[in-house]
Design a protein around this motif. Structure first.
Motif, PDB file in Angstrom:
ATOM      1  N   TRP A   1       7.371  10.565  -4.321  1.00  0.00           N
ATOM      2  CA  TRP A   1       7.931   9.387  -3.638  1.00  0.00           C
ATOM      3  C   TRP A   1       8.535   9.794  -2.298  1.00  0.00           C
ATOM      4  N   ARG A   2       9.293  10.866  -2.287  1.00  0.00           N
ATOM      5  CA  ARG A   2       9.888  11.341  -1.033  1.00  0.00           C
ATOM      6  C   ARG A   2       8.814  11.708  -0.021  1.00  0.00           C
ATOM      7  N   MET A   3       7.812  12.451  -0.466  1.00  0.00           N
ATOM      8  CA  MET A   3       6.791  12.945   0.444  1.00  0.00           C
ATOM      9  C   MET A   3       5.979  11.803   1.055  1.00  0.00           C
TER      10      MET A   3
ATOM     11  N   MET B   1      -0.233   5.328  -8.861  1.00  0.00           N
ATOM     12  CA  MET B   1      -0.858   5.361  -7.548  1.00  0.00           C
ATOM     13  C   MET B   1      -0.508   4.121  -6.728  1.00  0.00           C
ATOM     14  N   ALA B   2      -0.498   2.971  -7.391  1.00  0.00           N
ATOM     15  CA  ALA B   2      -0.125   1.741  -6.684  1.00  0.00           C
ATOM     16  C   ALA B   2       1.302   1.839  -6.160  1.00  0.00           C
ATOM     17  N   TRP B   3       2.203   2.370  -6.980  1.00  0.00           N
ATOM     18  CA  TRP B   3       3.596   2.531  -6.569  1.00  0.00           C
ATOM     19  C   TRP B   3       3.720   3.452  -5.362  1.00  0.00           C
ATOM     20  N   LEU B   4       3.066   4.600  -5.403  1.00  0.00           N
ATOM     21  CA  LEU B   4       3.193   5.572  -4.327  1.00  0.00           C
ATOM     22  C   LEU B   4       2.581   5.080  -3.021  1.00  0.00           C
ATOM     23  N   GLN B   5       1.742   4.076  -3.091  1.00  0.00           N
ATOM     24  CA  GLN B   5       1.123   3.516  -1.887  1.00  0.00           C
ATOM     25  C   GLN B   5       1.836   2.260  -1.389  1.00  0.00           C
TER      26      GLN B   5
ATOM     27  N   PRO C   1       8.917   0.996  -0.368  1.00  0.00           N
ATOM     28  CA  PRO C   1       8.597   2.151  -1.225  1.00  0.00           C
ATOM     29  C   PRO C   1       9.033   1.996  -2.677  1.00  0.00           C
ATOM     30  N   TRP C   2       9.901   1.054  -2.962  1.00  0.00           N
ATOM     31  CA  TRP C   2      10.395   0.815  -4.317  1.00  0.00           C
ATOM     32  C   TRP C   2      11.024   2.067  -4.921  1.00  0.00           C
TER      33      TRP C   2
ATOM     34  N   CYS D   1       0.036  13.266  -6.087  1.00  0.00           N
ATOM     35  CA  CYS D   1       0.704  12.403  -5.123  1.00  0.00           C
ATOM     36  C   CYS D   1      -0.281  11.540  -4.347  1.00  0.00           C
ATOM     37  N   ARG D   2      -1.533  11.583  -4.714  1.00  0.00           N
ATOM     38  CA  ARG D   2      -2.538  10.800  -3.990  1.00  0.00           C
ATOM     39  C   ARG D   2      -3.365   9.993  -4.982  1.00  0.00           C
TER      40      ARG D   2
END
Length: 337
Positions: free
Chosen positions: A293-295, A262-266, A273-274, A336-337
């Protein structure tokens, strides 16, 4: 210089890349002269990010034949006699001039060496490429700490970083593969020995069984821990196939995603975006992580939280999708959230 540029552009057609792969086109990052800016339509060039973007796109399955050859043609004449490169800023007249030293010589030498051998034509590197590779290799060896065996950031910064050393290992392995492809078994074995020894030194210097990887030989307080470099560093060695005997890649990856997904996706909201994490996910076959990641990152594309490395990976992952797939909603159950 014009003769060299013409030669390098001519051989672009023959650079070895996967058959049928999509061609990387870095629109508004790569300029007509072959230079690659760090940011969208930017006014600065960091050779590390350009090389890393091209390598990452290759790793994600894209062809970089034209983009890589044009970039190499632009940067090669700007290499210092000792192998180093600078960073560049745009001045009046839309001309890039040297304005800063490289951020990290060890990582940049490694990325450049790897890009040259992985982008070489089937018959091998042209003499100018080989000479450039040799200069970078000699400079890199000056940065090796004889006591620990790992490589230091630069002569001015005698500190070793985990992620930089992983990139050096990757470059050595790429050089070995290149020599093997061209029938030089002795040369291939020599580069592989260097890689294997460095992998052992990396684990000895940076790996702690009960803590994970240290990110630097410079002591850091626990309170200083951040997503980059601390969290990213824990799975970065997977990209060069470096692992402790007690830590299989699959287990390390699953644990990392459980703790950091979650930390990564945010991250794109506050940092970058890493996409390199998405590249690890790709190596581990985690399609859902790449889709998330794309979304989540697309809204930040070309903004201040986006650079050419993110762009190259975004394009690589997008190239695999049909137009319908690219617009499809997330798969049911995908977090994704």
């Amino acid at each position: 210089m014009k003769t060299l540029l013409a030669l390098l552009l001519v051989i672009a057609t023959y650079v070895h890349q996967p058959t049928g792969a999509a061609e990387l086109v870095l629109t508004d990052y790569q300029r007509p002269d072959g230079s690659i800016t760090t940011y969208f339509a930017g006014d600065s060039i960091d050779p590390y990010f350009a090389a890393k973007a091209l390598l990452a796109a290759q790793d994600a399955g894209m062809t970089t034949r034209s983009a890589a050859t044009r970039w190499i043609a632009w940067l090669l004449p700007r290499q210092h006699a000792d192998g180093r490169f600078d960073r560049y800023c745009m001045k009046e007249g839309q001309r890039f001039v040297s304005c800063q030293e490289a951020d990290a010589d060890d990582a940049l030498m490694a990325a450049w060496m790897e890009l040259l051998v992985r982008s070489a034509p089937p018959k091998g590197m042209p003499p100018a490429w080989q000479a450039s590779f040799d200069k970078a290799s000699r400079h890199l060896e000056k940065l090796r700490d004889p006591g620990s065996g790992v490589y230091l950031i630069s002569a001015k910064l005698p500190v070793a970083l985990l992620m930089d050393n992983v990139e050096v290992s990757s470059a050595f392995k790429a050089a070995s593969n290149y020599r093997q492809r061209h029938g030089d078994a002795v040369g291939a074995a020599g580069w592989m020995r260097k890689a294997e020894q460095l992998d052992k030194d990396i684990l000895r210097v940076f790996w702690r069984p009960n803590q994970g990887y240290l990110v630097s030989t410079q002591p850091r307080a626990q309170s200083e821990s951040e997503f980059y470099p601390d969290a990213v560093a824990q799975i970065f060695p997977i990209l060069a196939d470096i692992k402790p005997a007690s830590r299989p890649h699959a287990a390390a990856y699953q644990l990392w995603m459980k703790e950091n997904r979650m930390a990564w996706l945010q991250m794109s909201e506050v940092d970058f975006p890493w996409g390199l994490v998405a590249l690890v996910a790709d190596k581990m076959g985690d399609k859902d992580a790449i889709a998330c990641w794309r979304m989540r990152s697309i809204q930040f594309r070309h903004g201040k939280h986006w650079n050419v490395l993110e762009e190259a990976l975004y394009l690589a992952f997008e190239a695999r999708l049909s137009p319908e797939q690219a617009l499809a909603p997330p798969t049911p159950g995908m977090r994704c959230r």
